[in-house]
Design a protein around this motif. Structure first.
Motif, PDB file in Angstrom:
ATOM      1  N   ASN A  59       0.835  -1.208   0.000  1.00 46.95           N
ATOM      2  CA  ASN A  59       0.000   0.000   0.000  1.00 46.95           C
ATOM      3  C   ASN A  59       0.872   1.262   0.000  1.00 46.95           C
ATOM      4  O   ASN A  59       0.634   2.219   0.743  1.00 46.95           O
ATOM      5  CB  ASN A  59      -0.985   0.018   1.173  1.00 46.95           C
ATOM      6  N   HIS A  60       1.917   1.223  -0.809  1.00 49.24           N
ATOM      7  CA  HIS A  60       2.775   2.404  -0.967  1.00 49.24           C
ATOM      8  C   HIS A  60       1.935   3.517  -1.573  1.00 49.24           C
ATOM      9  O   HIS A  60       1.179   3.285  -2.519  1.00 49.24           O
ATOM     10  CB  HIS A  60       3.957   2.074  -1.876  1.00 49.24           C
ATOM     11  N   ASP A  61       2.051   4.696  -1.030  1.00 46.87           N
ATOM     12  CA  ASP A  61       1.207   5.807  -1.470  1.00 46.87           C
ATOM     13  C   ASP A  61       1.753   6.406  -2.769  1.00 46.87           C
ATOM     14  O   ASP A  61       2.325   7.488  -2.780  1.00 46.87           O
ATOM     15  CB  ASP A  61       1.142   6.858  -0.352  1.00 46.87           C
ATOM     16  N   ILE A  62       1.585   5.652  -3.843  1.00 50.43           N
ATOM     17  CA  ILE A  62       2.009   6.123  -5.160  1.00 50.43           C
ATOM     18  C   ILE A  62       0.849   5.937  -6.148  1.00 50.43           C
ATOM     19  O   ILE A  62      -0.007   5.081  -5.938  1.00 50.43           O
ATOM     20  CB  ILE A  62       3.264   5.364  -5.674  1.00 50.43           C
ATOM     21  N   THR A  63       0.837   6.764  -7.167  1.00 51.82           N
ATOM     22  CA  THR A  63      -0.203   6.670  -8.188  1.00 51.82           C
ATOM     23  C   THR A  63       0.410   6.089  -9.452  1.00 51.82           C
ATOM     24  O   THR A  63       1.352   6.662 -10.007  1.00 51.82           O
ATOM     25  CB  THR A  63      -0.789   8.063  -8.471  1.00 51.82           C
ATOM     26  N   LYS A 107      -8.612  11.817  -8.552  1.00 49.40           N
ATOM     27  CA  LYS A 107      -9.010  10.962  -7.419  1.00 49.40           C
ATOM     28  C   LYS A 107      -7.867  10.035  -7.016  1.00 49.40           C
ATOM     29  O   LYS A 107      -7.635   9.779  -5.833  1.00 49.40           O
ATOM     30  CB  LYS A 107     -10.237  10.113  -7.798  1.00 49.40           C
ATOM     31  N   ALA A 108      -7.173   9.508  -8.030  1.00 46.41           N
ATOM     32  CA  ALA A 108      -6.082   8.564  -7.753  1.00 46.41           C
ATOM     33  C   ALA A 108      -4.947   9.249  -6.990  1.00 46.41           C
ATOM     34  O   ALA A 108      -4.397   8.693  -6.043  1.00 46.41           O
ATOM     35  CB  ALA A 108      -5.565   7.971  -9.054  1.00 46.41           C
ATOM     36  N   ILE A 109      -4.611  10.476  -7.398  1.00 48.75           N
ATOM     37  CA  ILE A 109      -3.527  11.193  -6.721  1.00 48.75           C
ATOM     38  C   ILE A 109      -3.950  11.547  -5.296  1.00 48.75           C
ATOM     39  O   ILE A 109      -3.151  11.469  -4.361  1.00 48.75           O
ATOM     40  CB  ILE A 109      -3.128  12.467  -7.515  1.00 48.75           C
TER      41      ILE A 109
END
Lengths: 284, 581
Positions: free
Chosen positions: A109-113, A182-184
């Motif tokens: 769940n790395h916070d990357i898009t 939304k993804a970012i």
């Protein structure tokens, strides 16, 4: 306020009519709408026609190796988790060469898009088959038609723990802008799989094909149901239909959320560790 | 050189490693110096484990052949090592397990099984009894062992501590009662204000990395560097670094390149196979000019090879790793002190030259233990200064104009200012493609040549400013024999030189730490005398010899090469010279 121009680098060299034009335009608009500037976003580009966006989009960026954008993005996020990190990749790049990284980036769940240009072919190497190509797809590397089944990135992402899974269509730029925003904004691993016709090397998955086979998720689609999301994500495989929109979204702690040492400051901003003495007791 | 060798062996999985390490600390806590190492198969249970500790008053660098005390927790230990015994040696064993009939062996029975049964104690407490017995034959105060027990088992509660102390006492008393005349003449440790720390090369790497302000360590477990991963992970939260155990070594190095791009000092650790997976990204670091420190612990290859044994077979691979041409620095520590200091230095070099730096070692350095001065370590830590060269987060720290920042700007020393991402009003890309000064992709011949020349200049700058020639130990002028070596061989060579000196034979050592690139002129001066040079390496190709010839034209014809998975021992060097001791 930033502007589209600030984000615009060289003029793209993509083929006329390529889906990448729409993706590039949508990404810049999304960044402007979210009030980012090229100085406060971190971007990694993979290798392929998609990765060639490196010269067309201004940002603090890495133009990586083929397949390796995701671990670069993870490293950037760990170092400066106060900035959004975006990976611009292709289907061969991210699901083929970098497939292992993709699965494990979902798990963390790395916070990357992750914005995937999914056109089922290797465009930059002039039209060999990619992992998402449909069974029987004829290409230079599969003249008799591909034997393998297509990889389904959506079900893979759901099953591996991604917390934001969406699909877009390069022919629908206004929707794509909203999807990318939304993804970012999502905290956690976000996938935007973009159906992107390759006008030069893919005569099957064309704009017309997707206009027929892709459809919008209903307004009241429940994005929080794992089992329903799994079914929805399976549709490209099960019934050759391509749902568009946010299919699944849940809030969970991100990789850096789980690291107490990053609570106060980013890894880059932290003070240097100097209390070596406190570690030496166990060697006595 | 007065010294004693204590060795313990038994079945894998029964605490041999912990026992060996504890015994080493029992020695250093009394002021002795130690050098120790372990042997173990690539198994968790059922194989054979040994740990040997060489103990001396003065600084020791390696083990020795003759065993003074052999603790046999099974028959295999005796069978494997009886060739290293003499009538002066003491062997501890339990006749309930096996018999020793050889009259030339001083075999002392200890009632290990019987005691376990009487005390209803678990099987690994046999080890504690044997340490107690060993304390008795060394004439060491038993309270030193008891203090060690409190440290090792304190967390497990008072009951565990007290039963261990009891076992220790039983072993000690049994020897004093039954074998009162069996003990070694005491040699007193020196009085000192210093503390001798006991650690592995991997521990020294970990501490060196922290001294060097490493903030991200990424790795995939692989012997012999796995314990760097576990050590750094143990430290991470306390010291404020991040450790990522990634899915494979490709992800490992690319995670580090991402974080290094974003401004934090980053490092990875692996062995030959994992390093092979990293090489494409090594080349990427070279062209994109991203600093990274790679810790490469060698083990015998090819392929899976002999995973838990030692070799120096990856030197030429490391030197030539990565496609295309780009600058790279390879450093090789030969002991703990070189390990922590060169590691910390590697982070400065990676930043100054914005290119990969490989710290190459071998299993023998990675996992063996030595004593090292706490004062010296703290002094080094205090004196170390982080030097990021031309890397900065603000322009006041960069040798560049604010208005026209170019990531790959031409520079006479080959090093362009590197802006850490985040400064407002700016942006750039670090590009794996060939690029122009501002980072954009190019295929133009002129730009290509300019960037290649720029990167190549870094090597010239390094050789001028930071290359260190070999350390010369002893006097080459008066030496009959001059050894040439690198890495962990240093220890055995130094100990062999000491023994040779005691019989009037003068030798010296040319020990290389900065292995690549090599400065031709500086090194030719070192070899200007006509001497009997002997290259000593732990591989079959004489790889450093080949590198030396390639880089300097110096060809060392006489070679002592060992490649059976074991380190070179001091006795083997002496035997090679055919000198009677």
């Amino acid at each position: 306020m930033s502007t589209i121009e600030e984000f615009s680098g060289y003029s793209p060299t993509w083929c006329p009519g390529c889906g990448d034009w729409g993706i590039g335009a949508a990404l810049k608009k999304a960044l402007v709408d979210l009030n980012y500037s090229p100085s406060n976003v971190l971007v990694v580009f993979g290798i392929g026609c998609s990765g060639n966006m490196n010269d067309f989009l201004n940002a603090y960026a890495i133009h990586s190796l083929h397949g390796r954008a995701l671990p670069n993005a993870i490293g950037m996020k760990i170092a400066q988790h106060d900035k959004p990190v975006i990976a611009i990749v292709g289907d061969g790049d991210c699901y083929g060469e970098g497939g292992n990284h993709f699965m494990h980036a979902c798990r963390g769940n790395h916070d990357i898009t992750v914005i995937v240009h999914d056109n089922s072919v290797y465009g930059l190497t002039t039209g060999q088959v990619a992992p998402t190509a449909q069974k029987g797809f004829k290409s230079k590397s599969t003249p008799g038609g591909i034997i393998e089944l297509p990889l389904n990135p959506l079900t893979l992402a759901v099953s591996q723990g991604a917390t934001f899974i969406s699909q877009g269509f390069a022919g629908r730029v206004p929707d794509l802008i909203e999807l990318i925003k939304k993804a970012i904004q999502h905290r956690g691993f976000s996938l935007v799989n973009i159906l992107q016709p390759c006008v030069t090397f893919n005569k099957v998955n064309t704009y017309e094909y997707y206009r027929e086979k892709a459809y919008d998720l209903p307004q009241d689609w429940n994005t929080g149901n794992f089992e329903e999301a799994m079914k929805k994500c399976a549709e490209p495989t099960s019934i050759e239909k391509f749902p568009l929109g946010v299919i699944y979204q849940v809030e969970k702690p991100t990789f850096t959320d789980e690291l107490p040492q990053l609570k106060e400051k980013t890894l880059f901003q932290r003070d240097r560790f100097t209390d070596l003495d406190s570690l030496l007791g166990e060697f006595e | 050189m007065q010294s004693l060798l204590w060795k313990i062996g038994g079945e894998a999985g029964f605490g041999i490693m912990t026992t060996g390490l504890d015994f080493a600390k029992i020695a250093t806590r009394q002021g002795y110096q130690i050098a120790g190492y372990m042997e173990y198969p690539s198994l968790i249970r059922g194989g054979h484990n040994t740990y040997e500790i060489h103990i001396s008053v003065d600084k020791l660098h390696s083990s020795k052949y003759h065993i003074d005390v052999l603790v046999c927790l099974n028959k295999e230990t005796f069978d494997l090592y009886k060739k290293r015994l003499s009538p002066d040696s003491i062997v501890f064993y339990d006749k309930e397990m096996f018999e020793i009939t050889d009259q030339n062996i001083t075999a002392l029975h200890l009632p290990l099984k019987e005691t376990l049964k009487n005390e209803n104690a678990p099987v690994f407490m046999m080890n504690t009894i044997t340490i107690g017995a060993s304390m008795a034959v060394f004439n060491w105060p038993l309270e030193v062992h008891h203090a060690m027990i409190e440290k090792t088992f304190g967390k497990k509660g008072e009951e565990v501590v007290s039963i261990n102390k009891k076992m220790s006492q039983i072993g000690y008393d049994y020897v004093k009662q039954h074998y009162p005349d069996k003990s070694f003449p005491a040699f007193q440790a020196r009085k000192t204000d210093d503390t001798n720390l006991v650690m592995t090369g991997n521990d020294a790497f970990s501490l060196g990395a922290l001294i060097g302000d490493c903030r991200l360590y990424s790795a995939y477990p692989m012997t012999p560097t796995s314990t760097v991963l576990t050590r750094m992970a143990e430290y991470a939260e306390k010291v404020g670094i991040v450790v990522r155990h990634a899915e494979d070594e490709i992800s490992v190095i690319n995670t580090a390149l991402g974080s290094a791009f974003a401004g934090v000092r980053s490092s990875v650790g692996t062995s030959g196979g994992g390093f092979a997976l990293m090489t494409e990204s090594l080349s990427f670091a070279g062209v994109a000019e991203i600093p990274v420190v790679i810790f490469l612990g060698q083990r015998p290859g090819p392929a899976t090879g002999m995973p838990t044994w030692t070799e120096q077979g990856d030197l030429l691979f490391a030197v030539h790793a990565g496609h295309g041409e780009f600058p790279k620095i390879v450093l090789a520590p030969g002991n703990l002190e070189e390990m922590y200091s060169l590691t910390a230095e590697a982070f400065n070099l990676a930043d100054r030259y914005q290119t990969p730096v490989i710290v190459i070692s071998d299993k023998h350095v990675n996992e063996s233990i030595w004593s090292t001065s706490k004062i010296a370590l703290k002094l080094f830590s205090k004196s170390y200064e982080v030097d990021r060269g031309k890397i900065a987060s603000e322009f006041s720290n960069l040798q560049s104009q604010i208005s026209n920042y170019k990531r790959y700007q031409f520079a006479s020393d080959g090093i362009s200012p590197m802006l850490i991402p985040g400064l407002q009003g700016h942006f750039y890309q670090a590009n794996s493609y060939e690029h122009i000064e501002d980072g954009h992709t190019t295929e133009l011949s002129k730009s290509r040549v300019q960037q290649v020349n720029k990167r190549n200049k870094k090597e010239i700058t390094y050789l001028k400013n930071h290359f260190k020639g070999p350390e010369i130990i002893g006097d080459i002028n008066t030496s009959d024999v001059v050894f040439v070596s690198w890495g962990s061989n240093k220890g055995s060579i130094l100990d062999a030189m000491q023994l040779l000196k005691e019989v009037g034979k003068t030798t010296s050592l040319i020990h290389f730490t900065h292995l690549f690139p090599l400065d031709e002129k500086a090194i030719q001066k070192v070899f200007k005398l006509k001497k009997r040079y002997i290259l000593i390496e732990n591989n079959s190709h004489g790889q450093f010899g080949r590198l030396l010839r390639q880089q300097t034209g110096i060809d060392i014809e006489e070679k002592l090469l060992k490649y059976d998975g074991r380190q070179i021992f001091r006795e083997e060097i002496i035997d090679y010279l055919k000198i009677e001791m």
